[in-house]
Design an enzyme around this catalytic site. Structure first.
Site, PDB file in Angstrom:
ATOM      1  N   GLY A  35       0.749  -1.146   0.042  1.00  0.00           N
ATOM      2  CA  GLY A  35       0.029  -0.026  -0.050  1.00  0.00           C
ATOM      3  C   GLY A  35       0.837   1.315   0.126  1.00  0.00           C
ATOM      4  O   GLY A  35       2.153   1.159  -0.546  1.00  0.00           O
ATOM      5  N   SER A  36       0.309   2.307   0.479  1.00  0.00           N
ATOM      6  CA  SER A  36       0.983   3.465   0.581  1.00  0.00           C
ATOM      7  C   SER A  36       2.286   3.563   1.282  1.00  0.00           C
ATOM      8  O   SER A  36       3.007   4.588   1.231  1.00  0.00           O
ATOM      9  CB  SER A  36       0.074   4.791   1.494  1.00  0.00           C
ATOM     10  OG  SER A  36      -1.124   4.655   0.799  1.00  0.00           O
TER      11      SER A  36
END
Lengths: 626, 373
Positions: free
Chosen positions: A325-326
């Site tokens: 993810g981020s």
């Protein structure tokens, strides 16, 4: 030739050969009779003589198994040792009525049907004069009861033996692994001589990886036995050498705190000292008690562990592969700066979605309304997806994949344990090879926010964070800090091993990224700002949210209505103190929703405990336990 | 009614045996023997299922060859005899020049996929060759044929003895000799031969035998001289058999065998395990079973209507006896230790296949008679 053929007298020849056959039959009988007479002499006439010889004493070698090496944590807390266990053994040959003996024994101790079944199974394979274990770990009470009444039982013995013991139980099992009885599969791979008499072998994790260190060297006793194999006396002895003791980098109090912090959640934490690759905590939740496996786990217990939906046997820290993810944004930001695709002051306008040229599909930001004008610092602080869509589009997948390799993505870290997975770093070449399809530009965008095919293990992510903290220097993570060799007691330290030392073209770029990561925690707009309260040092971190399932175009994602199992994984990676990093970690809480709300607080508590040594870790855990 | 069903069933199994041209009596005896063998091997190997599985695989392979050979016409067998013999001799030469050394002796030929022991092959090729040669001659054998036969025997025997493999040389030599004997070599000649051999013994002792072979014979004569060295096998084997007594110690309960006191206990010395665990009665039963097999073979030989078949079946049955005699003689300390397995019981692949091929030939000879009629 043909003439002579006619002279052959078939009748005469038949008579001749048949006579010879009868003659042979007689000779066969005579010769065989000699053998039979000989057998008669040996087995009847001289039987007593040979019986005595057969019963007379014999010298045999008896193996003395070595004591398995101990395992300590970094502060000297014992994580694995050997305890004497008393077991009840029955010598089949000396028991006249087994059922009766078992019945009478059960008046003193409880004997389960399962134990009897296992006993009967193993007694089929053993020799009748060998002691076959009936009960493995006698309690003090059982021991006392039996010892007093043992004289009533012929052929029943109590024997002491060392068993492997993990004092912390379910804590740290995923870092340690466990031992179990040697099975057929192990037998084919090990040195028979050195394992003569050994009953345990490392099955998983450290216990398996360091098997050759932990096991030690077998010793021998020359003993006199009678023909039934029973030892009469010891002639001489060559003592065994215990296995080497391992001192780990794990801090067991930190490890326990981390496990406590998860309470009912599933997930993983890996904390590393970025300056040398020492692993401070390696947590995978839920966990299980390795002591169950030592003497063979019961089917019921095993099935329960195996079938549990939260999969306690699964080592998430090494084997779990999650989309990061981020948390990848700082890395891709750095890639953009290094390839001069962006400048740190350049801005991108975020209107809530991003469009590829000539495509209608909307690549959406997590914030529907958009973030507005974003530079690199803002984009990391607020985790703006649109900024990174745009950045990835300019960078292209080839440069992205190439850059991520410098931080160890997509390859095993080489930790000294078993079953580590490599994660996955997608590239054009990878997709052609495995799917036979070309790479699509949309996939580049998805990769740019850490979704899609990109997968990392918690260990990998923690180690990459460590490399970020050390400005490109990456160590091979390790669990063992030193080995105490036996019998010399010489201590061999495990030297930190640098596996990557990435140099930026512009040294200043590190600062741009680290500043962004600090703002994640310390800026009011930062995604993990809520953990800033009361911080006495600076944390550089990044939150992440890994999608478990994808949302269709124009569909609303409502956290409340989505079932817990399908909720996003929450991630947080961080190092601290930001200006002089001493700890780097990655936290993954499965189905935890956003990284900021669940994962980041865990990281904060751990960093506090490790860096400030307050609040007193052991106390907290103990209070909770009470 | 029930009788009818019973006879019906027996006729079915009979028909199956007939279809494969198998001799029901021999098949039954061999089945009982191999069952005995597997039971003993299980005990001797300490319940090693891996080893059992390998032995079963070999047994299956050997049985396949038995059925295959039982269905070959003996005319074809006879035609192939010379080729087999010459091929065998060439392979034996091959062993000497290209062979692999195993356990100190050169016996194996590596043919890429399989390792192969040509001397084993010769155990069959030898009686085939001599039977083929002599069956075309006027019997009893004259001087000229005798000399040629002696040459045919000596060539491979010497090649095998040179490897050195005394046990197999003995078996191959006696297989050839049995054909000669059955073909009616005159007693006068046999006596002269016997005299020659006994005169040559001292010379053979001095020049033809290896040190270890001389050692084995000395050991046999007095094993107690070297109880922990070369006498160990014989002493332990005798203790095992002797301590078995009349009724034996029971299956899996032989202390000598189970405590590893008998070396080579699943191969050449398996009879010691048998003798220890089943006693004199067991041994009698086993010997009886062997004798029945040998006599069945000799009976088939006597009933055969072709000289080739008679000589071959007879010689093969008698060779089977030599296995038995030499092995039992060796484990009871009557004969020197030469590597001869207890047929169809000892663990080991090549001899199993060779023996079963031999029984296949005997069955082919039996059905030749049935089906020619």
């Amino acid at each position: 030739m043909a003439y002579r053929e006619q002279l052959k007298d078939n009748f005469l020849e038949t008579r001749l050969i048949q006579r010879r056959i009868v003659l042979s039959a007689v000779i066969v009988l005579i010769l065989m009779s000699i053998i039979l007479v000989r057998l008669y002499v040996l087995q009847v006439v001289e039987h007593d003589h040979f019986s005595t010889l057969s019963n007379s004493n014999r010298v045999r070698l008896k193996a003395l198994p070595p004591t398995r090496g101990l395992i300590y944590d970094r502060n000297g807390v014992v994580l694995a040792d050997n305890l004497p266990a008393y077991r009840l053994e029955i010598i089949r040959e000396q028991v006249a009525d087994l059922d009766d003996t078992l019945k009478r024994l059960s008046e003193y101790v409880e004997i389960s049907d399962y134990a009897i079944k296992k006993f009967r199974q193993s007694s089929e394979r053993r020799r009748p004069f060998e002691g076959i274990p009936l009960l493995l770990n006698l309690s003090d009470e059982e021991l006392a009861k039996l010892a007093v009444n043992l004289h009533k039982f012929e052929g029943v013995e109590i024997n002491a033996r060392l068993t492997r013991n993990y004092p912390l139980g379910k804590h740290a099992v995923h870092a340690l692994g466990y031992v179990g009885h040697i099975d057929v599969r192990d037998l084919s791979q090990l040195d028979d001589a050195n394992y003569a008499g050994t009953s345990y072998i490392g099955k998983l994790g450290l216990e398996k990886y360091y098997e050759s260190d932990l096991h030690g060297e077998v010793g021998f006793q020359r003993v006199e036995v009678n023909a039934s194999g029973r030892t009469l006396r010891v002639l001489d002895e060559h003592p065994p050498v215990s296995g080497n003791n391992l001192h780990l980098t794990i801090d067991s109090s930190l490890q326990r705190l981390a496990e406590e912090l998860f309470s009912d959640e599933n997930g993983s934490v890996v904390a590393i000292d970025p300056r040398n690759g020492e692993i401070l905590a390696l947590v995978s939740m839920p966990s299980f008690d390795p002591n169950l496996f030592v003497d063979g786990i019961s089917y019921k217990d095993y099935n329960e562990l195996r079938d549990s939906s939260s999969r306690p046997l699964f080592n998430r820290a090494l084997t779990g592969q999650y989309p990061p993810g981020s948390t990848t944004k700082p890395f891709f930001g750095l890639a953009g700066l290094e390839n001069s695709v962006i400048g740190h002051k350049n801005t991108v306008f975020c209107g809530g979605y991003y469009l590829l040229p000539n495509e209608e599909r909307k690549y959406r930001d997590w914030k529907k309304t958009g973030h507005g004008k974003m530079d690199l610092d803002d984009a990391i602080t607020q985790s703006c997806d649109v900024y990174f869509y745009s950045l990835s589009y300019s960078l292209g997948i080839d440069r992205m994949a190439e850059f991520m390799q410098h931080f160890g993505f997509g390859e095993r870290t080489g930790i000294d344990s078993t079953s580590e997975q490599p994660g996955l770093l997608p590239s054009r070449e990878w997709k052609r090879r495995t799917k036979g399809m070309p790479w699509f530009p949309g996939e580049t965008l998805i990769t740019g926010i850490g979704q899609g095919a990109l997968l990392t293990t918690p260990l990998q992510l923690a180690n990459a964070t460590g490399a970020l903290a050390m400005k490109g220097r990456r160590f091979k993570p390790h669990l063992v800090s030193s080995i105490n060799l036996q019998p010399s007691h010489k201590i061999v330290s495990v030297e930190p091993e640098i596996v990557g030392d990435y140099q930026l073209k512009k040294e200043i770029n590190w600062q741009h990224i680290v500043r962004g990561m600090e703002n994640v925690v310390h800026n009011v707009r930062g995604t993990a700002h809520r953990i800033e309260q009361g911080l006495s040092y600076r944390i550089a971190g990044k939150t992440g949210t890994a999608q478990v399932f994808s949302i269709a175009q124009d569909e609303e994602y409502d956290e409340e209505t989505v079932r817990k199992k399908l909720r996003d994984h929450a991630l947080f990676m961080a190092f601290a103190p930001a200006d002089d990093p001493r700890i780097a970690l990655a936290v993954i809480v499965e189905n935890g929703g956003h990284g900021s709300s669940v994962a980041a607080p865990i990281a904060r508590r751990l960093m506090d405990a490790y860096l400030l040594k307050t609040p007193k870790v052991d106390k907290i855990v103990d209070e909770k336990a009470l | 009614m029930s009788r009818l069903i019973e006879s019906d069933q027996s006729s079915i199994s009979r028909r199956i045996l007939d279809a494969f041209r198998l001799d029901p009596v021999m098949v039954m005896l061999l089945l009982i023997l191999t069952a005995f063998g597997l039971l003993t091997l299980y005990s001797a190997s300490g319940g090693n299922m891996d080893l059992m599985l390998r032995q079963l695989t070999r047994l299956a392979l050997a049985s396949f060859f038995l059925i295959l050979l039982a269905n070959i016409s003996i005319r074809l067998l006879k035609k192939m005899s010379i080729g087999f013999y010459l091929g065998g001799v060439v392979l034996l030469l091959g062993v000497i020049y290209f062979g692999e050394v195993g356990k100190g002796a050169q016996r194996w030929l590596d043919l890429g996929i399989i390792r192969f022991q040509p001397s084993e092959f010769m155990k069959l090729a030898m009686p085939m060759m001599l039977a083929a040669y002599l069956s075309d001659k006027v019997l009893p054998v004259g001087w000229k044929d005798l000399l040629i036969s002696a040459g045919l025997i000596m060539l491979p025997v010497l090649l095998i003895a040179k490897q050195p493999d005394l046990g197999t040389a003995l078996l191959v030599g006696s297989a050839g000799f049995f054909v000669l004997f059955l073909a009616g070599v005159r007693w006068k000649i046999l006596m002269v031969l016997g005299l020659l051999v006994s005169l040559m013994t001292p010379l053979l002792w001095k020049f033809a035998l290896h040190d270890y072979q001389r050692g084995r014979i000395l050991t046999m004569l007095n094993p107690e001289n070297d109880p922990l060295g070369s006498g160990y096998h014989i002493i332990q084997s005798k203790i095992a058999i002797g301590s078995g007594g009349m009724y034996g110690k029971g299956w899996l309960n032989g202390t000598q065998s189970q405590l590893d006191f008998i070396p080579e206990r699943s191969t050449d010395f398996i009879f010691s395990v048998f003798g220890e665990e089943f006693g004199l009665f067991g041994a009698l039963l086993l010997v009886l079973l062997y004798l029945l097999i040998i006599y069945r073979g000799l009976y088939i030989a006597a009933c055969s209507e072709e000289t080739y078949g008679r000589l071959l079946a007879g010689a093969l049955s008698l060779t089977f006896f030599v296995y038995l005699f030499v092995n039992t003689g060796m484990v009871t300390g009557l004969l020197p230790v030469v590597g001869v397995p207890l047929p169809l019981v000892s663990y080991g692949g090549t001899s199993m296949v060779t023996l079963m091929v031999g029984f296949g030939m005997i069955m082919a000879i039996r059905s030749a008679k049935r089906f020619l009629r």
